[in-house]
Design an enzyme around this catalytic site. Sequence first.
Site, mmCIF file in Angstrom:
data_model
loop_
_atom_site.group_PDB
_atom_site.id
_atom_site.type_symbol
_atom_site.label_atom_id
_atom_site.label_comp_id
_atom_site.label_asym_id
_atom_site.label_seq_id
_atom_site.Cartn_x
_atom_site.Cartn_y
_atom_site.Cartn_z
ATOM 1 C CB ALA A 64 -0.801 0.008 1.381
ATOM 2 N N GLY A 109 0.617 -4.855 1.020
ATOM 3 C CA GLY A 109 -0.546 -4.992 0.107
ATOM 4 C C GLY A 109 -0.441 -5.573 -1.215
ATOM 5 C CD GLU A 112 -2.293 -7.285 3.101
ATOM 6 O OE1 GLU A 112 -1.884 -6.305 2.495
ATOM 7 O OE2 GLU A 112 -3.026 -7.439 4.091
ATOM 8 C CD GLU A 132 1.530 -5.455 5.783
ATOM 9 O OE1 GLU A 132 2.530 -6.280 5.999
ATOM 10 O OE2 GLU A 132 0.875 -5.291 4.964
HETATM 11 N N1 DAK Z 1 4.699 3.049 -0.917
HETATM 12 C C1 DAK Z 1 4.924 4.378 -1.425
HETATM 13 N N2 DAK Z 1 6.230 4.351 -2.030
HETATM 14 C C2 DAK Z 1 6.967 3.411 -2.173
HETATM 15 C C3 DAK Z 1 6.584 2.044 -1.427
HETATM 16 C C4 DAK Z 1 5.636 2.068 -0.850
HETATM 17 N N3 DAK Z 1 4.943 0.969 -0.299
HETATM 18 N N4 DAK Z 1 7.815 1.290 -1.894
HETATM 19 C C5 DAK Z 1 8.489 1.954 -2.525
HETATM 20 N N5 DAK Z 1 8.074 3.188 -2.865
HETATM 21 C C6 DAK Z 1 8.959 4.210 -3.497
HETATM 22 C C7 DAK Z 1 10.200 4.790 -2.660
HETATM 23 O O1 DAK Z 1 9.636 5.672 -1.815
HETATM 24 C C8 DAK Z 1 10.927 5.310 -3.758
HETATM 25 O O2 DAK Z 1 10.347 6.512 -4.009
HETATM 26 P P1 DAK Z 1 11.513 7.700 -4.393
HETATM 27 O O3 DAK Z 1 12.422 8.104 -3.124
HETATM 28 O O4 DAK Z 1 12.239 7.261 -5.579
HETATM 29 O O5 DAK Z 1 10.445 8.898 -4.356
HETATM 30 C C9 DAK Z 1 10.575 4.465 -5.017
HETATM 31 O O6 DAK Z 1 9.446 3.708 -4.543
HETATM 32 C C10 DAK Z 1 11.864 3.153 -4.863
HETATM 33 O O7 DAK Z 1 12.008 2.544 -3.843
HETATM 34 P P2 DAK Z 1 13.420 2.413 -3.067
HETATM 35 O O8 DAK Z 1 14.218 3.523 -3.481
HETATM 36 O O9 DAK Z 1 13.070 2.197 -1.583
HETATM 37 O O10 DAK Z 1 13.845 1.043 -3.834
HETATM 38 P P3 DAK Z 1 14.931 0.076 -3.118
HETATM 39 O O11 DAK Z 1 15.196 -0.918 -4.448
HETATM 40 O O12 DAK Z 1 15.915 0.653 -2.526
HETATM 41 O O13 DAK Z 1 13.892 -0.862 -2.000
HETATM 42 C C11 DAK Z 1 11.955 -1.808 -1.113
HETATM 43 C C12 DAK Z 1 12.866 -1.428 -2.646
HETATM 44 C C13 DAK Z 1 10.712 -2.373 -1.833
HETATM 45 C C14 DAK Z 1 12.599 -2.899 -0.464
HETATM 46 C C15 DAK Z 1 11.551 -0.562 -0.500
HETATM 47 O O14 DAK Z 1 11.127 0.439 -1.425
HETATM 48 C C16 DAK Z 1 10.719 -0.627 0.507
HETATM 49 O O15 DAK Z 1 11.004 -1.543 1.711
HETATM 50 N N6 DAK Z 1 9.513 -0.436 0.165
HETATM 51 C C17 DAK Z 1 8.258 -0.503 1.445
HETATM 52 C C18 DAK Z 1 7.928 -1.943 1.492
HETATM 53 C C19 DAK Z 1 6.801 -1.976 2.210
HETATM 54 O O16 DAK Z 1 6.882 -1.828 3.826
HETATM 55 N N7 DAK Z 1 5.720 -2.298 2.022
HETATM 56 C C20 DAK Z 1 4.550 -2.499 2.958
HETATM 57 C C21 DAK Z 1 3.826 -1.197 2.788
HETATM 58 S S1 DAK Z 1 2.730 -1.333 4.062
HETATM 59 C C22 DAK Z 1 -4.230 -0.825 6.451
HETATM 60 C C23 DAK Z 1 -4.434 -0.822 5.100
HETATM 61 C C24 DAK Z 1 -3.242 -0.831 4.132
HETATM 62 C C25 DAK Z 1 -2.165 -1.485 4.925
HETATM 63 C C26 DAK Z 1 -2.124 -1.709 6.263
HETATM 64 C C27 DAK Z 1 -3.211 -1.157 7.165
HETATM 65 N N8 DAK Z 1 -5.518 -0.203 7.296
HETATM 66 C C28 DAK Z 1 -6.143 0.690 6.712
HETATM 67 C C29 DAK Z 1 -5.635 -0.737 8.681
HETATM 68 C C30 DAK Z 1 -1.025 -1.995 4.056
HETATM 69 C C31 DAK Z 1 0.032 -1.757 4.391
HETATM 70 C C32 DAK Z 1 1.034 -1.947 3.472
HETATM 71 O O17 DAK Z 1 1.102 -2.341 2.524
#
Ligand code: DAK
Length: 257
Positions: A64, A109, A112, A132
């Site tokens: 997400a 997400g 998911e 998360e």
């Molecule tokens: N959201 C927004 N931007 C993201 C992103 C994300 N999930 N993942 C990556 N990006 C963006 C980065 O910010 C970066 O943007 P710029 O800095 O270039 O503007 C660009 O994509 C490239 O990412 P990186 O530079 O970080 O690339 P790397 O190869 O170094 O790393 C990575 C790749 C996938 C390991 C890293 O980007 C990362 O850790 N991303 C986050 C992964 C993550 O934590 N995903 C889970 C997200 S939380 C809920 C509703 C929904 C949810 C929960 C609760 N409720 C309403 C209760 C859902 C939660 C999630 O999915």
Amino acid sequence: MNNILIEKDNNIATVTINRPKSLNALNKETLDELLVCFHELSQDRQTHAIIITGSGEKAFVAGADISYMQSLTAQEGRAFGKLGHLVMHTIENTPQPVIAAVNGFALGGGCELALSCDMRFASDNAKFGQPEVNLGVIPGFGGTQRLPRLIGKGLANELLFSGNIIDATEALRIGLVNRVYPLDELLGECMKLAQTICSKGPVAVRLCKEAVNNGVEMDLGRGCTYEADLFGLCFAGDEQKEGMAAFLEKRKPVFKS
Ligand code: DAK
């Protein structure tokens, strides 16, 4: 649509999440578009199989959208979670089989989204996880529910509590994905499976999906009774007549698409 691409090739629709700069992260607009897209595809009698993938070579969906979620109020967070659930539920219950072509990161997400599909094929660079807890939240699009149902409670708990990321080989080992291919072969292999599905009786395939999806939460007895009802329904249409006649006449069946 600003965030997704939809291509149709004969009876196969390919839906591509197209936000490569943010690794195809799911913001509200993308979820809204996915909802419209899957509502339309579910009404399309010419589409018999659907593939979902991500744009670029790095990510399926990296989660997400954290930038979008960062400043949400509790009420907005709840609405965002409900929207995500609705999208995943809609994909899961789309009448046609849906194949996730996981071509890179499938985190949060994104994992998911893959879980809401009927089958998951992954590229060898794919990575899976529910990170998360790193962000101080829990999965919000069904991960705590679909992951244990697919891979079992113990393995799911390990991923959910630790936020650990696993590679495609491990995902294959634990049954999170069906198959792994080199990245440049992934979509072709998904297409091959989709073409095989499209060569079968489309109504029979839809009834199979209905039987599995609705029956899986029933006890075995009720599930088998439900299957018998759907089996009976097959005899009301043309496909059973054509399929069985073709077998007995030693020819390939020709199903209406
Ligand atoms: N959201 C927004 N931007 C993201 C992103 C994300 N999930 N993942 C990556 N990006 C963006 C980065 O910010 C970066 O943007 P710029 O800095 O270039 O503007 C660009 O994509 C490239 O990412 P990186 O530079 O970080 O690339 P790397 O190869 O170094 O790393 C990575 C790749 C996938 C390991 C890293 O980007 C990362 O850790 N991303 C986050 C992964 C993550 O934590 N995903 C889970 C997200 S939380 C809920 C509703 C929904 C949810 C929960 C609760 N409720 C309403 C209760 C859902 C939660 C999630 O999915």
